[in-house]
Scaffold this motif. Sequence first.
Motif, PDB file in Angstrom:
ATOM      1  N   GLY A  91       8.515  17.469   0.827  1.00  0.00           N
ATOM      2  CA  GLY A  91       8.389  17.867   2.222  1.00  0.00           C
ATOM      3  C   GLY A  91       9.380  17.103   3.058  1.00  0.00           C
ATOM      4  N   PRO A  92       9.559  17.514   4.320  1.00  0.00           N
ATOM      5  CA  PRO A  92      10.551  16.848   5.178  1.00  0.00           C
ATOM      6  C   PRO A  92      10.210  15.392   5.468  1.00  0.00           C
ATOM      7  CG  PRO A  92       9.177  18.353   6.455  1.00  0.00           C
ATOM      8  CD  PRO A  92       8.867  18.620   5.026  1.00  0.00           C
ATOM      9  N   ASP A  93       8.969  14.996   5.262  1.00  0.00           N
ATOM     10  CA  ASP A  93       8.566  13.627   5.528  1.00  0.00           C
ATOM     11  C   ASP A  93       8.585  12.751   4.283  1.00  0.00           C
ATOM     12  OD1 ASP A  93       6.505  15.306   4.587  1.00  0.00           O
ATOM     13  OD2 ASP A  93       5.008  13.802   5.094  1.00  0.00           O
ATOM     14  N   ILE A  94       8.951  13.330   3.139  1.00  0.00           N
ATOM     15  CA  ILE A  94       8.942  12.595   1.879  1.00  0.00           C
ATOM     16  C   ILE A  94      10.376  12.251   1.493  1.00  0.00           C
ATOM     17  CG2 ILE A  94       8.279  12.611  -0.541  1.00  0.00           C
ATOM     18  CD1 ILE A  94       5.924  12.703   1.382  1.00  0.00           C
ATOM     19  N   VAL A  95      10.655  10.972   1.350  1.00  0.00           N
ATOM     20  CA  VAL A  95      11.978  10.528   0.912  1.00  0.00           C
ATOM     21  C   VAL A  95      11.948  10.496  -0.613  1.00  0.00           C
ATOM     22  CG1 VAL A  95      13.703   8.704   1.021  1.00  0.00           C
ATOM     23  CG2 VAL A  95      12.232   9.139   2.988  1.00  0.00           C
ATOM     24  N   ASN A  96      12.426  11.567  -1.240  1.00  0.00           N
ATOM     25  CA  ASN A  96      12.246  11.690  -2.685  1.00  0.00           C
ATOM     26  C   ASN A  96      13.544  11.669  -3.475  1.00  0.00           C
ATOM     27  OD1 ASN A  96      13.232  14.171  -1.987  1.00  0.00           O
ATOM     28  ND2 ASN A  96      11.433  15.344  -2.630  1.00  0.00           N
ATOM     29  N   PHE A  97      14.565  11.008  -2.940  1.00  0.00           N
ATOM     30  CA  PHE A  97      15.807  10.917  -3.706  1.00  0.00           C
ATOM     31  C   PHE A  97      15.629  10.026  -4.934  1.00  0.00           C
ATOM     32  CE2 PHE A  97      15.980   7.511  -0.574  1.00  0.00           C
ATOM     33  CZ  PHE A  97      16.365   6.409  -1.323  1.00  0.00           C
ATOM     34  N   THR A  98      14.604   9.217  -4.969  1.00  0.00           N
ATOM     35  CA  THR A  98      14.339   8.380  -6.139  1.00  0.00           C
ATOM     36  C   THR A  98      13.370   9.044  -7.109  1.00  0.00           C
ATOM     37  OG1 THR A  98      12.486   7.299  -5.021  1.00  0.00           O
ATOM     38  CG2 THR A  98      14.659   6.283  -4.783  1.00  0.00           C
ATOM     39  N   GLY A  99      12.958  10.259  -6.816  1.00  0.00           N
ATOM     40  CA  GLY A  99      11.941  10.901  -7.644  1.00  0.00           C
ATOM     41  C   GLY A  99      10.535  10.541  -7.203  1.00  0.00           C
ATOM     42  N   SER A 100      10.421   9.895  -6.055  1.00  0.00           N
ATOM     43  CA  SER A 100       9.121   9.453  -5.565  1.00  0.00           C
ATOM     44  C   SER A 100       8.504  10.497  -4.653  1.00  0.00           C
ATOM     45  CB  SER A 100       9.278   8.138  -4.795  1.00  0.00           C
ATOM     46  OG  SER A 100       8.065   7.780  -4.168  1.00  0.00           O
ATOM     47  N   SER A 101       7.172  10.585  -4.699  1.00  0.00           N
ATOM     48  CA  SER A 101       6.434  11.413  -3.748  1.00  0.00           C
ATOM     49  C   SER A 101       5.654  10.547  -2.763  1.00  0.00           C
ATOM     50  CB  SER A 101       5.475  12.352  -4.488  1.00  0.00           C
ATOM     51  OG  SER A 101       6.191  13.302  -5.249  1.00  0.00           O
ATOM     52  N   VAL A 102       5.969   9.275  -2.712  1.00  0.00           N
ATOM     53  CA  VAL A 102       5.309   8.365  -1.783  1.00  0.00           C
ATOM     54  C   VAL A 102       5.851   8.592  -0.378  1.00  0.00           C
ATOM     55  CG1 VAL A 102       4.949   5.936  -1.167  1.00  0.00           C
ATOM     56  CG2 VAL A 102       4.916   6.640  -3.577  1.00  0.00           C
ATOM     57  N   ARG A 103       4.961   8.827   0.580  1.00  0.00           N
ATOM     58  CA  ARG A 103       5.371   9.028   1.975  1.00  0.00           C
ATOM     59  C   ARG A 103       5.896   7.730   2.575  1.00  0.00           C
ATOM     60  NH1 ARG A 103       6.899   8.309   6.245  1.00  0.00           N
ATOM     61  NH2 ARG A 103       6.314   9.184   8.261  1.00  0.00           N
ATOM     62  N   GLN A 104       5.188   6.643   2.267  1.00  0.00           N
ATOM     63  CA  GLN A 104       5.555   5.377   2.866  1.00  0.00           C
ATOM     64  C   GLN A 104       4.984   4.235   2.044  1.00  0.00           C
ATOM     65  OE1 GLN A 104       4.224   4.946   6.889  1.00  0.00           O
ATOM     66  NE2 GLN A 104       5.099   2.900   7.135  1.00  0.00           N
ATOM     67  N   LEU A 105       5.690   3.117   2.070  1.00  0.00           N
ATOM     68  CA  LEU A 105       5.252   1.905   1.398  1.00  0.00           C
ATOM     69  C   LEU A 105       5.097   0.820   2.459  1.00  0.00           C
ATOM     70  CD1 LEU A 105       4.675   1.142  -1.545  1.00  0.00           C
ATOM     71  CD2 LEU A 105       7.007   0.245  -1.697  1.00  0.00           C
ATOM     72  N   VAL A 106       3.875   0.294   2.618  1.00  0.00           N
ATOM     73  CA  VAL A 106       3.585  -0.685   3.657  1.00  0.00           C
ATOM     74  C   VAL A 106       3.324  -2.043   3.019  1.00  0.00           C
ATOM     75  CG1 VAL A 106       2.130  -1.241   5.643  1.00  0.00           C
ATOM     76  CG2 VAL A 106       2.531   1.157   5.023  1.00  0.00           C
ATOM     77  N   ARG A 107       4.041  -3.069   3.452  1.00  0.00           N
ATOM     78  CA  ARG A 107       3.848  -4.420   2.958  1.00  0.00           C
ATOM     79  C   ARG A 107       2.578  -5.031   3.537  1.00  0.00           C
ATOM     80  NH1 ARG A 107       8.722  -1.849   1.976  1.00  0.00           N
ATOM     81  NH2 ARG A 107      10.363  -3.319   1.334  1.00  0.00           N
ATOM     82  N   VAL A 108       1.851  -5.743   2.670  1.00  0.00           N
ATOM     83  CA  VAL A 108       0.671  -6.481   3.126  1.00  0.00           C
ATOM     84  C   VAL A 108       0.768  -7.906   2.573  1.00  0.00           C
ATOM     85  CG1 VAL A 108      -0.804  -4.458   3.436  1.00  0.00           C
ATOM     86  CG2 VAL A 108      -0.659  -5.532   1.179  1.00  0.00           C
ATOM     87  N   GLY A 109      -0.358  -8.608   2.472  1.00  0.00           N
ATOM     88  CA  GLY A 109      -0.351  -9.976   1.993  1.00  0.00           C
ATOM     89  C   GLY A 109      -0.384 -10.065   0.481  1.00  0.00           C
ATOM     90  N   SER A 110      -0.668 -11.262  -0.022  1.00  0.00           N
ATOM     91  CA  SER A 110      -0.612 -11.516  -1.458  1.00  0.00           C
ATOM     92  C   SER A 110      -1.908 -11.129  -2.166  1.00  0.00           C
ATOM     93  CB  SER A 110      -0.323 -13.001  -1.701  1.00  0.00           C
ATOM     94  OG  SER A 110      -0.269 -13.283  -3.070  1.00  0.00           O
ATOM     95  N   VAL A 162       0.868  -1.179   0.000  1.00  0.00           N
ATOM     96  CA  VAL A 162       0.000   0.000   0.000  1.00  0.00           C
ATOM     97  C   VAL A 162       0.904   1.228   0.000  1.00  0.00           C
ATOM     98  CG1 VAL A 162      -1.749   1.308   1.250  1.00  0.00           C
ATOM     99  CG2 VAL A 162      -1.841  -1.201   1.235  1.00  0.00           C
ATOM    100  N   ALA A 163       0.721   2.103  -0.979  1.00  0.00           N
ATOM    101  CA  ALA A 163       1.499   3.340  -1.061  1.00  0.00           C
ATOM    102  C   ALA A 163       0.699   4.475  -0.451  1.00  0.00           C
ATOM    103  CB  ALA A 163       1.838   3.654  -2.518  1.00  0.00           C
ATOM    104  N   ILE A 164       1.323   5.225   0.445  1.00  0.00           N
ATOM    105  CA  ILE A 164       0.677   6.365   1.097  1.00  0.00           C
ATOM    106  C   ILE A 164       1.282   7.630   0.497  1.00  0.00           C
ATOM    107  CG2 ILE A 164       0.173   7.478   3.300  1.00  0.00           C
ATOM    108  CD1 ILE A 164       0.737   4.734   4.604  1.00  0.00           C
ATOM    109  N   ILE A 165       0.427   8.445  -0.151  1.00  0.00           N
ATOM    110  CA  ILE A 165       0.898   9.563  -0.968  1.00  0.00           C
ATOM    111  C   ILE A 165       0.206  10.850  -0.525  1.00  0.00           C
ATOM    112  CG2 ILE A 165       1.167  10.392  -3.345  1.00  0.00           C
ATOM    113  CD1 ILE A 165       0.693   7.490  -4.264  1.00  0.00           C
ATOM    114  N   PRO A 166       0.940  11.970  -0.414  1.00  0.00           N
ATOM    115  CA  PRO A 166       0.285  13.245  -0.089  1.00  0.00           C
ATOM    116  C   PRO A 166      -0.702  13.645  -1.186  1.00  0.00           C
ATOM    117  CG  PRO A 166       2.676  13.425   0.129  1.00  0.00           C
ATOM    118  CD  PRO A 166       2.404  12.134  -0.563  1.00  0.00           C
TER     119      PRO A 166
END
Length: 675
Positions: free
Chosen positions: A376-395, A366-370
Amino acid sequence: MRRHVLAAVLASMLGLTACGDRQAEATWNNASGSVALSRDDAFLYVVDADNGVLSVVDTGSNEKVGEVKVGRGPERVVVGPDDTVYVSNRAERSVSVIRRGDWNEAARISVGVEPMGLAVAPGGDTLYVVNSTALDSSEHGTLMAVDTRSLTVRWELPVGEEPRGIALVDNGKRALVSLFRHSDLVTVDLADSGRPRVQHERTDLYARANVSDSSSNGGGSGSSDAPMPDVALMNIRFRPRGMSDVVLTPNGERALAPVLWAREDPIGGPMTGNPGGGDGSLYGGGSPCSSAGVVAPGIVTFDTEDGRPVVDDLDQCRPPPEQSPDFPPSTIVSPEPTHAIQGPVAAVVDPSGLWVFVVNRETDNVAIIPMDRRSGPDIVNFTGSSVRQLVRVGSGPSGIAMTRDGRKAFVHNAFDHTVTTLVSDGSSGVANVRAEGTPLALVGDVLEPQAVAGRKLFYSALDSRMTSASVSASCASCHLDGREDGHVWGFPDGPRQTPSLAGRKVTKTGPFHWSGEFSTLRDFLDATVRRRMGGTALDSVMVSQLSSFIDVIPAPDNPHKREALTDAQARGALVFKKASCDSCHEGETLTNNKQADVGTFITNGPIQDDAQVRKVGLNTPSLLGLARTAPYLHDGSALTLKDRLVQGRDTNRHGSTAQLSDAEVDDLVEYLRTL
């Protein structure tokens, strides 16, 4: 200062801010896909397409407290204002009705073919059902209104080809309906409850996403370091596909739809702008933002007032100059280079309106996106991504539901038959959304173990055996739902439309591929997985598993197929033999598995059929499920079956059709639709 900014941001995660200043509209979707919540969030409802059941989960104890047998192939669930639960049974042309507290099916409503999207009017008096096709035609789907008191159909309205999702806006006065394969949004005016009308058949989504001139190289933030060839003569464009659902922001001002972007210009070879990935795979590179391969995940934003798309120029990987970037990026780029994002199928916006949660079936996350910013300071965008966080779930996650206070979300993992609970963790200096506890098991597998394993391989854009990081695509990225995407790909050997795999007995139809160059399925899968998708391995066990799953993909429901042929269909069956169609399309698979030249090769333009392929001909395709696989031919040039018969009628190269009358052609079309 940084701590205060982070605290404010993290407080808004999962709706931890008060929502009083942003009142949620009555039609806000707090769920998408195969799950829904009761109005007080006490019960979670989950539909399982394999088992044909609705599971009821007590959200307080996280225990399953009920199971309701519904129709075959349930796909979507929605809850009305009075807590009545409605389930669309895709494989049965029906909607099941369940009353809260009485965990039994109270009624079953007959609707159209392959019902999917559901929505209940704010007043609760009307259930809207999106049917993939009408009962009498495969050329368009419908929006149907059902009276929730009498459970009778009030009206039915054609709304375009293969509709899928629905959201109600303007307090239920309008409906937004997503089209699946040729993705776009249809707006329906519901203000006059007795006379609904299509207000906008389509939008200019395709044009807005492809604004830049042909000198663009498809780069932008996150672009690859690999040198790009001169593409000044190319027209790089991307087409949306697989728009599975549409959801609203809490204030109702914008709608969002998960989508897949497909590259339209040639794949591989010189002057294509796509030299392949770093591993040499054909499908690597060339996506918007150079985020993955020729298929890229995305989410499209629409202004609900006029239905206008608010979308990035995909060549430039940014909004057009006149548009401020106050909406999520149209291409979803993973913040983790080793963990891809692919196959978005469901989404929900949290109650604060600040975050969109996108469920990705092919990468189990699940991708959590502004919602309104790209950095922003909470966005890790060195890859060009604006995804705040990526959460693993099931299949195979297929749906998400969020509590109305935004503190929890539930994700249905369809291939595992489990539910993952997401919560906010504020215990450390940097709080994150996390999966809580062990996923809750709901039901068991009904498919054979080989098919279970094969489905996970088929849908995986994460398993390194199947695909590389530079491609990040699965078999399902093109074969949507195991079917086709209606897209024509510019392969090195020519234009190739994605064929459907569903219900076609594919494993019995060797040789394989449009050019028929692979004598066995293993040869074809090996070439596709390793040389095209960049996978690292394909052994006999994997081939057996994939084959087992492909063999059980159900054929699409066909509105033209009845217990007995109509008079026109019966006459068409005779014309089928008269025109010698059965000389090539024969047997249980309706193909002789041989090569033929039926006069459809492309010999000019940017994407031409290879000279060697033209010498031997194209592999005769199966006609099974023909009614639901438009457009037709290897280059998708025939929009309808009649178009194809008329185009090739005088040459006698595609059957003996020159002597057919207009009436016989019409009868032949009627018969072909039944196959």
